[in-house]
Scaffold this motif. Structure first.
Motif, PDB file in Angstrom:
ATOM      1  N   LYS A   1      -0.335 -11.541   5.093  1.00 32.87           N
ATOM      2  CA  LYS A   1      -1.698 -11.097   5.673  1.00 32.87           C
ATOM      3  C   LYS A   1      -1.421 -10.143   7.644  1.00 32.87           C
ATOM      4  O   LYS A   1      -2.379  -9.657   7.740  1.00 32.87           O
ATOM      5  CB  LYS A   1      -2.268 -11.951   6.116  1.00 32.87           C
ATOM      6  CG  LYS A   1      -2.838 -13.000   5.087  1.00 32.87           C
ATOM      7  CD  LYS A   1      -4.066 -14.583   5.804  1.00 32.87           C
ATOM      8  CE  LYS A   1      -4.534 -14.994   4.560  1.00 32.87           C
ATOM      9  NZ  LYS A   1      -5.378 -14.055   3.433  1.00 32.87           N
ATOM     10  N   SER A   2      -0.115  -9.810   7.269  1.00 29.46           N
ATOM     11  CA  SER A   2       0.288  -9.417   8.324  1.00 29.46           C
ATOM     12  C   SER A   2       1.393  -8.562   7.957  1.00 29.46           C
ATOM     13  O   SER A   2       2.962  -9.519   7.055  1.00 29.46           O
ATOM     14  CB  SER A   2       0.635 -10.503   9.319  1.00 29.46           C
ATOM     15  OG  SER A   2       1.354 -10.664   9.847  1.00 29.46           O
ATOM     16  N   LEU A   3       2.352  -7.429   8.541  1.00 29.92           N
ATOM     17  CA  LEU A   3       3.533  -6.199   7.736  1.00 29.92           C
ATOM     18  C   LEU A   3       4.223  -6.351   9.448  1.00 29.92           C
ATOM     19  O   LEU A   3       3.975  -6.474  10.488  1.00 29.92           O
ATOM     20  CB  LEU A   3       3.197  -5.235   7.606  1.00 29.92           C
ATOM     21  CG  LEU A   3       2.029  -5.949   6.085  1.00 29.92           C
ATOM     22  CD1 LEU A   3       2.118  -4.419   5.350  1.00 29.92           C
ATOM     23  CD2 LEU A   3       3.266  -6.224   5.175  1.00 29.92           C
ATOM     24  N   ALA A   4       5.596  -6.915   9.127  1.00 32.82           N
ATOM     25  CA  ALA A   4       6.353  -6.704   9.929  1.00 32.82           C
ATOM     26  C   ALA A   4       7.140  -5.463  10.005  1.00 32.82           C
ATOM     27  O   ALA A   4       6.627  -4.795   8.783  1.00 32.82           O
ATOM     28  CB  ALA A   4       7.415  -8.212  10.201  1.00 32.82           C
ATOM     29  N   SER A   5       8.192  -4.953  10.388  1.00 33.07           N
ATOM     30  CA  SER A   5       9.118  -3.846  10.278  1.00 33.07           C
ATOM     31  C   SER A   5       9.873  -4.458   8.647  1.00 33.07           C
ATOM     32  O   SER A   5       9.939  -5.352   8.964  1.00 33.07           O
ATOM     33  CB  SER A   5       9.674  -3.571  11.841  1.00 33.07           C
ATOM     34  OG  SER A   5       9.235  -3.606  12.562  1.00 33.07           O
ATOM     35  N   GLY A   6      10.412  -3.407   8.360  1.00 32.25           N
ATOM     36  CA  GLY A   6      10.591  -3.154   7.480  1.00 32.25           C
ATOM     37  C   GLY A   6      10.505  -1.976   5.792  1.00 32.25           C
ATOM     38  O   GLY A   6       9.692  -1.674   6.640  1.00 32.25           O
ATOM     39  N   LEU A   7      11.377  -1.829   5.320  1.00 32.91           N
ATOM     40  CA  LEU A   7      11.314  -0.701   4.325  1.00 32.91           C
ATOM     41  C   LEU A   7      10.511  -1.659   3.220  1.00 32.91           C
ATOM     42  O   LEU A   7      12.155  -2.025   2.663  1.00 32.91           O
ATOM     43  CB  LEU A   7      12.187  -0.357   4.095  1.00 32.91           C
ATOM     44  CG  LEU A   7      12.697   1.076   3.054  1.00 32.91           C
ATOM     45  CD1 LEU A   7      10.734   2.126   3.403  1.00 32.91           C
ATOM     46  CD2 LEU A   7      13.653   1.297   3.212  1.00 32.91           C
ATOM     47  N   PHE A   8      10.049  -1.617   2.113  1.00 31.23           N
ATOM     48  CA  PHE A   8       9.908  -1.893   1.294  1.00 31.23           C
ATOM     49  C   PHE A   8       9.224  -1.609   0.212  1.00 31.23           C
ATOM     50  O   PHE A   8       7.940  -0.166   0.204  1.00 31.23           O
ATOM     51  CB  PHE A   8       8.394  -3.233   1.412  1.00 31.23           C
ATOM     52  CG  PHE A   8       9.082  -4.133   2.676  1.00 31.23           C
ATOM     53  CD1 PHE A   8       9.383  -5.655   2.471  1.00 31.23           C
ATOM     54  CD2 PHE A   8       8.511  -3.718   4.352  1.00 31.23           C
ATOM     55  CE1 PHE A   8       9.794  -6.495   2.924  1.00 31.23           C
ATOM     56  CE2 PHE A   8       8.781  -4.762   4.900  1.00 31.23           C
ATOM     57  CZ  PHE A   8       9.150  -5.915   4.571  1.00 31.23           C
ATOM     58  N   HIS A   9       9.368  -2.002  -0.775  1.00 27.97           N
ATOM     59  CA  HIS A   9       8.311  -1.088  -2.021  1.00 27.97           C
ATOM     60  C   HIS A   9       6.449  -1.820  -1.844  1.00 27.97           C
ATOM     61  O   HIS A   9       6.631  -2.921  -2.631  1.00 27.97           O
ATOM     62  CB  HIS A   9       9.114  -1.116  -3.298  1.00 27.97           C
ATOM     63  CG  HIS A   9       8.393  -1.071  -5.198  1.00 27.97           C
ATOM     64  ND1 HIS A   9       7.889  -2.200  -5.520  1.00 27.97           N
ATOM     65  CD2 HIS A   9       7.610   0.471  -5.196  1.00 27.97           C
ATOM     66  CE1 HIS A   9       6.867  -2.407  -6.447  1.00 27.97           C
ATOM     67  NE2 HIS A   9       7.209  -0.032  -6.405  1.00 27.97           N
ATOM     68  N   PHE A  10       5.565  -1.019  -2.633  1.00 24.96           N
ATOM     69  CA  PHE A  10       4.314  -1.544  -2.794  1.00 24.96           C
ATOM     70  C   PHE A  10       3.898  -0.750  -4.530  1.00 24.96           C
ATOM     71  O   PHE A  10       4.375   0.398  -4.478  1.00 24.96           O
ATOM     72  CB  PHE A  10       3.295  -1.332  -1.361  1.00 24.96           C
ATOM     73  CG  PHE A  10       3.175   0.173  -1.392  1.00 24.96           C
ATOM     74  CD1 PHE A  10       3.707   1.532  -0.985  1.00 24.96           C
ATOM     75  CD2 PHE A  10       1.640   0.425  -2.010  1.00 24.96           C
ATOM     76  CE1 PHE A  10       2.958   2.424  -0.732  1.00 24.96           C
ATOM     77  CE2 PHE A  10       0.866   1.885  -1.917  1.00 24.96           C
ATOM     78  CZ  PHE A  10       1.874   2.385  -1.696  1.00 24.96           C
ATOM     79  N   LEU A  11       2.849  -2.109  -4.612  1.00 27.28           N
ATOM     80  CA  LEU A  11       2.414  -1.639  -5.751  1.00 27.28           C
ATOM     81  C   LEU A  11       1.216  -0.329  -5.123  1.00 27.28           C
ATOM     82  O   LEU A  11       0.651  -1.112  -4.746  1.00 27.28           O
ATOM     83  CB  LEU A  11       1.737  -2.633  -6.579  1.00 27.28           C
ATOM     84  CG  LEU A  11       2.892  -3.990  -6.920  1.00 27.28           C
ATOM     85  CD1 LEU A  11       1.993  -4.977  -7.824  1.00 27.28           C
ATOM     86  CD2 LEU A  11       3.735  -3.248  -8.129  1.00 27.28           C
ATOM     87  N   PRO A  12       0.623   0.178  -5.979  1.00 25.51           N
ATOM     88  CA  PRO A  12      -0.969   1.055  -6.300  1.00 25.51           C
ATOM     89  C   PRO A  12      -2.293   0.254  -5.406  1.00 25.51           C
ATOM     90  O   PRO A  12      -2.541   0.278  -4.444  1.00 25.51           O
ATOM     91  CB  PRO A  12      -0.647   1.921  -6.335  1.00 25.51           C
ATOM     92  CG  PRO A  12       0.864   2.407  -6.845  1.00 25.51           C
ATOM     93  CD  PRO A  12       1.413   0.805  -7.178  1.00 25.51           C
ATOM     94  N   VAL A  13      -1.839  -0.475  -6.854  1.00 19.92           N
ATOM     95  CA  VAL A  13      -2.825  -2.082  -6.750  1.00 19.92           C
ATOM     96  C   VAL A  13      -2.772  -2.249  -4.918  1.00 19.92           C
ATOM     97  O   VAL A  13      -4.005  -3.059  -4.735  1.00 19.92           O
ATOM     98  CB  VAL A  13      -2.638  -3.133  -7.473  1.00 19.92           C
ATOM     99  CG1 VAL A  13      -1.552  -4.095  -7.410  1.00 19.92           C
ATOM    100  CG2 VAL A  13      -4.512  -3.384  -7.829  1.00 19.92           C
ATOM    101  N   ASP A  14      -2.063  -2.497  -4.045  1.00 20.78           N
ATOM    102  CA  ASP A  14      -2.012  -3.711  -3.188  1.00 20.78           C
ATOM    103  C   ASP A  14      -2.850  -2.454  -2.379  1.00 20.78           C
ATOM    104  O   ASP A  14      -2.709  -3.088  -0.619  1.00 20.78           O
ATOM    105  CB  ASP A  14      -1.024  -3.516  -3.140  1.00 20.78           C
ATOM    106  CG  ASP A  14      -0.084  -5.018  -3.555  1.00 20.78           C
ATOM    107  OD1 ASP A  14      -1.145  -5.938  -3.716  1.00 20.78           O
ATOM    108  OD2 ASP A  14       0.644  -5.330  -3.988  1.00 20.78           O
TER     109      ASP A  14
END
Length: 141
Positions: free
Chosen positions: A8-21
Motif C-alpha cells: 500500500k506504500s512504496l519506499a525507495s528502491g529499484l524494482f520490476h513491476f507488472l503492467p497489470v499493477d
C-alpha cells in the motif's frame, strides 16, 4: 485486488513491476502524495538516447549533462524529488538491453545506487516494466 498487488506504500528502491499493477501504483502515488513520472524508453537503443530521454521526461535541471554521473546526481538530489517521494515508471528498456547489454547493466547499477542514496527522506522508487538480473519484483502486500 489481485493476489500479486503491490504494497500500500512504496519506499525507495529499484524494482520490476507488472503492467497489470500500474493502476494500483497510480493509486499508491496519489495516496502518498508522490509524484508519478512515466518514462518510455522503447525508442532508445543507445546510451545517449536513454540518457537524453530520461533527462527530458524527468525535467532534470539545465546542468544535467546526459551522462551516467549526471543521471545519478540528478536522481539522488533531494531538490529534484517531491517531498512526498517520486515514483518513476520506466518502460521499454528491453530495446537498450538487446542493443547494448553492457550499457544496460551499467544503467541498472546507476539507478539502483541512486535509489539507495535517496533513502527515506524523499523516497525514490524506480520501477522497470521488464525483469532484469538482480532487480527484485515490486514488493507485494
Amino acid at each position: 485486488m489481485p493476489q500479486h498487488a503491490p504494497k500500500k506504500s512504496l519506499a525507495s528502491g529499484l524494482f520490476h513491476f507488472l503492467p497489470v499493477d500500474r493502476p494500483e501504483i497510480e493509486k499508491i502515488a496519489r495516496r502518498q502524495g508522490s509524484r508519478l513520472l512515466p518514462v518510455d524508453l522503447s525508442h532508445a537503443c543507445s546510451r545517449e538516447l536513454v540518457l537524453h530521454t530520461l533527462g527530458q521526461a524527468l525535467a532534470f535541471p539545465d546542468w544535467y549533462g546526459a551522462n551516467l554521473d549526471a543521471l545519478y546526481d540528478c536522481l539522488a538530489d533531494d531538490e529534484w524529488r517531491s517531498p512526498h517521494g517520486s515514483i518513476v515508471l520506466i518502460s521499454g528498456l528491453t530495446t537498450l538491453r538487446q542493443a547494448d547489454p553492457e550499457t544496460f547493466a551499467t544503467l541498472l547499477e546507476v539507478l539502483g545506487s541512486a535509489t539507495q542514496a535517496a533513502g527515506s527522506r524523499h523516497p525514490l522508487c524506480l520501477l522497470l516494466d521488464a525483469p532484469a538480473p538482480g532487480i527484485a519484483p515490486l514488493p507485494v502486500a
